[in-house]
Design a protein around this motif. Structure first.
Motif, short mmCIF file in Angstrom:
data_model
loop_
_atom_site.label_atom_id
_atom_site.label_comp_id
_atom_site.label_asym_id
_atom_site.label_seq_id
_atom_site.Cartn_x
_atom_site.Cartn_y
_atom_site.Cartn_z
N TYR A 26 0.87 -1.17 0.00
CA TYR A 26 0.00 0.00 0.00
C TYR A 26 0.91 1.22 0.00
O TYR A 26 2.14 1.07 0.09
CB TYR A 26 -0.98 -0.02 1.19
N GLY A 27 0.35 2.42 -0.13
CA GLY A 27 1.15 3.63 -0.34
C GLY A 27 2.41 3.74 0.50
O GLY A 27 3.52 3.85 -0.03
N SER A 62 -6.51 -3.13 -7.26
CA SER A 62 -6.45 -2.65 -5.88
C SER A 62 -7.65 -3.12 -5.08
O SER A 62 -8.68 -3.48 -5.64
CB SER A 62 -6.38 -1.12 -5.86
N ALA A 63 -7.47 -3.15 -3.78
CA ALA A 63 -8.55 -3.55 -2.87
C ALA A 63 -8.46 -2.71 -1.60
O ALA A 63 -7.36 -2.38 -1.16
CB ALA A 63 -8.42 -5.02 -2.54
N VAL A 64 -9.62 -2.38 -1.05
CA VAL A 64 -9.64 -1.57 0.18
C VAL A 64 -9.41 -2.49 1.37
O VAL A 64 -10.04 -3.54 1.47
CB VAL A 64 -10.99 -0.84 0.32
N GLY A 65 -8.50 -2.10 2.23
CA GLY A 65 -8.19 -2.92 3.40
C GLY A 65 -8.73 -2.33 4.68
O GLY A 65 -9.69 -1.56 4.67
N GLU A 66 -8.07 -2.66 5.78
CA GLU A 66 -8.57 -2.24 7.09
C GLU A 66 -8.14 -0.80 7.38
O GLU A 66 -7.17 -0.31 6.81
CB GLU A 66 -8.04 -3.17 8.18
N ALA A 75 -9.08 4.00 5.52
CA ALA A 75 -8.72 2.64 5.11
C ALA A 75 -7.48 2.63 4.23
O ALA A 75 -7.20 3.61 3.53
CB ALA A 75 -9.89 2.02 4.36
N LYS A 76 -6.74 1.52 4.28
CA LYS A 76 -5.60 1.36 3.37
C LYS A 76 -6.12 0.87 2.02
O LYS A 76 -7.18 0.27 1.95
CB LYS A 76 -4.63 0.32 3.94
N ARG A 77 -5.32 1.11 0.99
CA ARG A 77 -5.68 0.57 -0.32
C ARG A 77 -4.50 -0.29 -0.78
O ARG A 77 -3.41 0.22 -1.01
CB ARG A 77 -5.93 1.72 -1.29
N TYR A 78 -4.74 -1.58 -0.87
CA TYR A 78 -3.68 -2.52 -1.23
C TYR A 78 -3.65 -2.72 -2.75
O TYR A 78 -4.69 -2.78 -3.40
CB TYR A 78 -3.91 -3.87 -0.57
N ALA B 23 -7.32 6.78 0.97
CA ALA B 23 -6.11 6.01 1.26
C ALA B 23 -4.88 6.91 1.28
O ALA B 23 -4.00 6.76 2.13
CB ALA B 23 -5.94 4.90 0.24
N ASP B 27 -2.46 7.50 4.36
CA ASP B 27 -1.02 7.22 4.27
C ASP B 27 -0.20 8.39 4.79
O ASP B 27 0.79 8.21 5.50
CB ASP B 27 -0.63 6.94 2.81
N HIS B 194 -10.78 -4.72 10.61
CA HIS B 194 -10.66 -6.09 10.13
C HIS B 194 -11.70 -6.43 9.07
O HIS B 194 -12.21 -7.54 8.99
CB HIS B 194 -10.78 -7.10 11.28
N ALA B 195 -12.10 -5.41 8.29
CA ALA B 195 -13.06 -5.67 7.23
C ALA B 195 -12.39 -6.52 6.15
O ALA B 195 -11.19 -6.39 5.91
CB ALA B 195 -13.51 -4.34 6.62
N LEU B 197 -11.12 -7.81 2.55
CA LEU B 197 -10.67 -7.06 1.37
C LEU B 197 -11.78 -7.05 0.34
O LEU B 197 -12.34 -8.09 0.01
CB LEU B 197 -9.44 -7.71 0.77
N THR B 198 -12.12 -5.85 -0.12
CA THR B 198 -13.16 -5.75 -1.15
C THR B 198 -12.59 -5.04 -2.36
O THR B 198 -11.97 -3.99 -2.21
CB THR B 198 -14.37 -4.95 -0.63
N PRO B 199 -12.78 -5.60 -3.56
CA PRO B 199 -12.26 -4.92 -4.75
C PRO B 199 -12.81 -3.53 -4.87
O PRO B 199 -13.97 -3.30 -4.56
CB PRO B 199 -12.75 -5.80 -5.90
N VAL B 200 -11.96 -2.60 -5.31
CA VAL B 200 -12.41 -1.20 -5.50
C VAL B 200 -13.22 -1.12 -6.77
O VAL B 200 -12.81 -1.62 -7.79
CB VAL B 200 -11.20 -0.25 -5.58
#
Lengths: 111, 200
Positions: A26-27, A62-66, A75-78, B23, B27, B194-195, B197-200
């Protein structure tokens, strides 16, 4: 061959950092990995701009994380490299390897 | 303000420009809380703002071009017709100290209106508007700088003009960002941890 077949310098650096970090990219971790390995400081805004461009070209997903309190609840973006992205990295590596071959001026540290 | 709280104004400006990219804001906050300086935070915000604006304006270049022409025309009319008319009607009121707040208010209103009319790209348009205000003021500023170099008498006018131009640009930007921040959809700041992972 179109220009899009190869990755630019910054794109390649970020793609390689993504591959090295695997599921943890992530970033912040991408910026740290680049700083740690090549001592190159890249602004987070620049990293995101490149990643968004790569995502539009379907080289990255990409996927949104915790979210955590130290991120102000954001949220983080992986990010992950896709199969297409991996192909482009390899194409770029082969192209660069060809260009490096047979350059006696550079071998042995002579400029 | 505690060391752990990132600069509020910088975060607000950033959220106006990259509101959808939470995000990136997260960051920056994470890095700041890990010991980065305020200067670093501001630098990162300005780079992100510049990147976001350039991307936005390049993606909608026709709209950007139309806006540049329109704003140029408004500023030309303002400078060549509206201001002389005001001088003619209210000359005494428009002596420098009184004129400054009026011009800033007009600039703020212009920034707000332009942002209001370009809702999907409000922040980028606000920055473009501010840059146009600066460009409109630039020729007069250059002439004054030239005069100040040859004659000290003009130096005070030059200082005033610098302050005046900066305030005008700032008002235009603030007007646009004000509108932009009111248009941001408010989201809950802390989604469940702890959600999956969901695709953006």
């Amino acid at each position: 061959m179109k220009n899009e077949d190869y990755l630019g310098n910054l794109e390649l650096i970020i793609m390689l950092a993504l591959i090295r970090l695997d599921d943890e990219a992530y970033g912040v971790s991408i910026a740290r990995e680049i700083r740690r390995t090549v001592a190159y400081e890249i602004a987070l805004g620049t990293i995101y701009a490149v990643l968004e461009r790569l995502e539009q070209r379907r080289m990255v997903s990409s996927a949104v994380g915790e979210s955590t309190p130290e991120r102000g609840g954001r949220a983080k973006r992986y990010f992950r490299v896709t199969a297409k992205g991996m192909r482009k990295v390899n194409q770029t590596r082969r192209a660069l390897a060809k260009l490096w071959q047979g350059l006696p001026q550079i071998e042995g540290g002579k400029a | 303000m505690t060391r752990h709280a990132p600069p509020i104004i910088a975060t607000w400006v950033l959220s106006c420009f990259v509101g959808e990219n939470e995000a990136l804001i997260g960051d920056l906050i994470e890095e700041y809380r890990n010991g980065r300086s305020r200067l670093w935070y501001w630098k990162e915000v300005l780079i992100a703002v510049f990147r976001a604006t350039v991307t936005e304006l390049r993606a909608h270049w026709v709209l950007s071009l139309r806006l540049i022409v329109l704003l140029g025309a408004i500023q030309w009319c303002f400078g060549h017709w509206f201001v002389p008319l005001l001088w003619y009607l209210f000359g005494v009121l428009l002596r420098t100290p009184y004129w400054l707040p009026v011009a800033c208010a007009f600039s703020f209103l212009l920034g707000w209106t332009v942002a209001r009319l370009h809702r999907p790209h409000q922040a980028a348009v606000a920055l473009l508007n501010s840059a146009m205000v600066f460009l409109a003021a630039a020729p007069g500023f250059c002439r004054l700088a030239e005069d100040a170099l040859s004659n000290d008498r003009f130096r005070a006018y030059l200082y005033f003009d610098v302050v005046f131009t900066v305030l005008l640009c700032f008002s235009a930007l603030l007007g646009g960002l004000w509108r932009s921040s009111n248009g941001i959809e408010r989201k809950p700041k802390t989604p469940p941890t702890h959600a999956p992972l969901t695709p953006v």
